[in-house]
Design a protein around this motif. Structure first.
Motif, PDB file in Angstrom:
ATOM      1  N   GLU A 238       0.844  -1.186   0.000  1.00 44.18           N
ATOM      2  CA  GLU A 238       0.000   0.000   0.000  1.00 44.18           C
ATOM      3  C   GLU A 238       0.881   1.239   0.000  1.00 44.18           C
ATOM      4  O   GLU A 238       1.955   1.245   0.611  1.00 44.18           O
ATOM      5  CB  GLU A 238      -0.935  -0.013   1.200  1.00 44.18           C
ATOM      6  CG  GLU A 238      -0.222  -0.056   2.533  1.00 44.18           C
ATOM      7  CD  GLU A 238      -1.192  -0.006   3.694  1.00 44.18           C
ATOM      8  OE1 GLU A 238      -2.011   0.916   3.708  1.00 44.18           O
ATOM      9  OE2 GLU A 238      -1.122  -0.896   4.556  1.00 44.18           O
TER      10      GLU A 238
ATOM     11  N   LYS B  37       2.002   7.274   3.007  1.00 47.06           N
ATOM     12  CA  LYS B  37       1.679   8.705   3.032  1.00 47.06           C
ATOM     13  C   LYS B  37       2.946   9.530   3.187  1.00 47.06           C
ATOM     14  O   LYS B  37       3.781   9.230   4.033  1.00 47.06           O
ATOM     15  CB  LYS B  37       0.773   8.995   4.234  1.00 47.06           C
ATOM     16  CG  LYS B  37      -0.692   8.812   3.942  1.00 47.06           C
ATOM     17  CD  LYS B  37      -1.474   9.336   5.127  1.00 47.06           C
ATOM     18  CE  LYS B  37      -2.840   8.705   5.187  1.00 47.06           C
ATOM     19  NZ  LYS B  37      -3.391   8.737   6.531  1.00 47.06           N
TER      20      LYS B  37
ATOM     21  N   SER C 122       3.269  12.239   4.530  1.00 47.65           N
ATOM     22  CA  SER C 122       3.351  12.901   5.831  1.00 47.65           C
ATOM     23  C   SER C 122       4.047  12.042   6.883  1.00 47.65           C
ATOM     24  O   SER C 122       4.416  12.520   7.943  1.00 47.65           O
ATOM     25  CB  SER C 122       1.958  13.282   6.316  1.00 47.65           C
ATOM     26  OG  SER C 122       1.174  12.114   6.414  1.00 47.65           O
ATOM     27  N   ASN C 123       4.202  10.760   6.583  1.00 47.67           N
ATOM     28  CA  ASN C 123       4.867   9.883   7.545  1.00 47.67           C
ATOM     29  C   ASN C 123       6.320   9.595   7.183  1.00 47.67           C
ATOM     30  O   ASN C 123       6.988   8.837   7.858  1.00 47.67           O
ATOM     31  CB  ASN C 123       4.135   8.542   7.629  1.00 47.67           C
ATOM     32  CG  ASN C 123       2.754   8.703   8.191  1.00 47.67           C
ATOM     33  OD1 ASN C 123       2.458   9.698   8.850  1.00 47.67           O
ATOM     34  ND2 ASN C 123       1.899   7.741   7.923  1.00 47.67           N
TER      35      ASN C 123
ATOM     36  N   LYS D 184       6.708  15.902   3.640  1.00 45.02           N
ATOM     37  CA  LYS D 184       6.254  16.327   2.320  1.00 45.02           C
ATOM     38  C   LYS D 184       7.077  15.622   1.250  1.00 45.02           C
ATOM     39  O   LYS D 184       8.223  15.248   1.493  1.00 45.02           O
ATOM     40  CB  LYS D 184       6.446  17.838   2.154  1.00 45.02           C
ATOM     41  CG  LYS D 184       5.305  18.661   2.719  1.00 45.02           C
ATOM     42  CD  LYS D 184       5.577  20.119   2.454  1.00 45.02           C
ATOM     43  CE  LYS D 184       4.379  20.961   2.841  1.00 45.02           C
ATOM     44  NZ  LYS D 184       4.658  22.405   2.688  1.00 45.02           N
TER      45      LYS D 184
ATOM     46  N   LYS E  13       4.121   3.903  12.025  1.00 45.83           N
ATOM     47  CA  LYS E  13       3.847   4.525  10.726  1.00 45.83           C
ATOM     48  C   LYS E  13       5.050   5.248  10.138  1.00 45.83           C
ATOM     49  O   LYS E  13       5.100   5.515   8.953  1.00 45.83           O
ATOM     50  CB  LYS E  13       2.667   5.507  10.870  1.00 45.83           C
ATOM     51  CG  LYS E  13       1.319   4.802  10.919  1.00 45.83           C
ATOM     52  CD  LYS E  13       0.184   5.800  10.956  1.00 45.83           C
ATOM     53  CE  LYS E  13       0.150   6.526  12.271  1.00 45.83           C
ATOM     54  NZ  LYS E  13      -0.917   7.513  12.385  1.00 45.83           N
TER      55      LYS E  13
END
Lengths: 178, 208
Positions: free
Chosen positions: A69, A72, A74-75, A93, A125
């Motif tokens: 998957e 993100k 942000s992680n 970012k 995460k």
């Protein structure tokens, strides 16, 4: 040798019996000590005492692609290993979103940055992407992998390809020609 | 009255204790140490907190010098000969028994295959003077000019249980490491050890 013969010599004593000369029971150990230390010196110089340690590195299989998957942005903390023992990182970012590039030295500064960002994301995460550039050295890479072991971050990846966005970002903000 | 005689102290020192210590140390060194092998190049490894020791046997070492030269070596003399036989067969070369024997004594080397034969025929003193150019690699890991892949392949053919250790110098640049990595990955070798020095972990750090 520096030994004074103190042993009772033979010879005729006044009216005594003729005694055979008593041999000294003391053995001169000096040559034996010499030999011992000579061998020690030899062994110290010719051998290695401590075995080097090693860290295991697992890299993903290139022949198989696994569907995972998407992660993100942000992680993710992306670390670029730059020249002159400096690392640059962006956090939260992707490279095309004009992120802030921070520069750290290896060691304490670096560990602090890792721990802070890991805390912000929290738990499992947090993902670290390590991207060594052409100017970085092997030592830099080992140091970073070592930091991962120290901070006990399990989710990290060593990626040796930089995207065009990242190259541009590094050139603009870190003056690094990746 | 006779003159007072000062009793002369014996100048002999009892060496027995010293001798004991010397031989105790000697025994210790003989039992714990292993001989330093003559390496093709000095490599200063970076340090890490990892406590895993490099295995004693069945090990293949790929060295990466500070100038980016790649060196290769495997641990057992028998395996070295088998590896040389394999690579000679693959490349259509022949080595004499003397050359094989010479080769089996080298713990590692950094020579292209076509220079190996002339190097092996040199006398010992001259061998040390030769500047070894390193084993050719490339960035894809599968090009025909990449000789490291042949060595790795044939070493594993000679001894299938070989574990792979990478020994890189502090100052080696990353692209050169990447070439080695690509070579290994092209052969589906995805797990290996990086040889490092030992360094104390930060205070309070505990291994899992």
């Amino acid at each position: 040798m520096a030994e004074i013969n103190t042993g009772g010599g033979g010879g005729k004593h006044d009216g005594g019996k003729v005694r055979s000369k008593k041999a000294s029971t003391r053995v001169d150990m000096t040559p034996m000590v010499d030999l011992g230390f000579l061998l020690i010196t030899f062994f110290i110089l010719a051998t290695t005492l401590s075995k080097p340690s090693s860290m295991t590195l697992n890299v993903p299989d290139k022949t198989k692609t696994e569907e995972t998957e998407p992660i993100k942005a942000s992680n993710v903390m992306t670390i670029f290993l730059g020249k002159d023992n400096k690392a640059h990182y962006i956090f939260g970012k992707a490279a095309n979103e004009d992120p802030e590039v921070k520069t750290v030295g290896y060691g304490y500064e670096f560990r602090q940055a890792l721990q802070e960002n890991a805390k912000k994301v929290g738990g499992e995460k947090f993902v670290v992407v390590i991207k060594p550039t052409k100017q970085s050295t092997y030592k830099n890479m080992v140091d970073v992998l070592d930091e991962m072991a120290i901070t006990k971050l399990k989710r990290y990846a060593l990626v040796d390809q930089l995207t065009a966005d990242e190259k541009k970002l590094l050139k603009d903000k870190a003056k690094l020609d990746a | 009255m006779p003159a007072v005689k000062i009793k002369r102290a014996s100048s002999t020192v009892d060496m027995t204790a010293m001798c004991d210590v010397a031989f105790l140390l000697l025994t210790f060194f003989i039992l714990t140490a292993q001989f330093r092998s003559q390496d093709a190049a000095t490599i200063e490894t970076p340090s890490s907190i990892s406590g895993i020791k490099v295995p004693d046997s069945d090990i293949m070492t790929i060295g990466l010098g500070r100038d980016g030269k790649v060196y290769f070596g495997i641990d057992n003399a028998q395996n070295r000969i088998a590896m040389l036989d394999n690579i000679a067969a693959a490349k259509g070369l022949t080595f004499t028994n003397n050359e094989k024997k010479e080769f089996s004594l080298m713990s590692n080397f950094g020579l292209p295959i076509n220079q190996l034969k002339s190097y092996l025929s040199l006398p010992k003193e001259q061998q040390a003077k030769v500047k070894q150019p390193g084993i050719p690699t490339d960035s894809t890991g599968a090009a025909p000019t990449n000789e490291l892949k042949d060595w790795v392949f044939n070493a594993r053919k000679a001894n299938n249980g070989l574990r792979i250790a990478l020994k890189g110098d502090n100052l080696a640049k990353f692209p050169e490491f990447k070439n080695v990595l690509a070579t290994l990955q092209a052969q589906n070798i995805n797990k290996f050890n990086l040889i490092t020095g030992t360094e104390a972990p930060p205070a309070g750090w505990k291994a899992d």
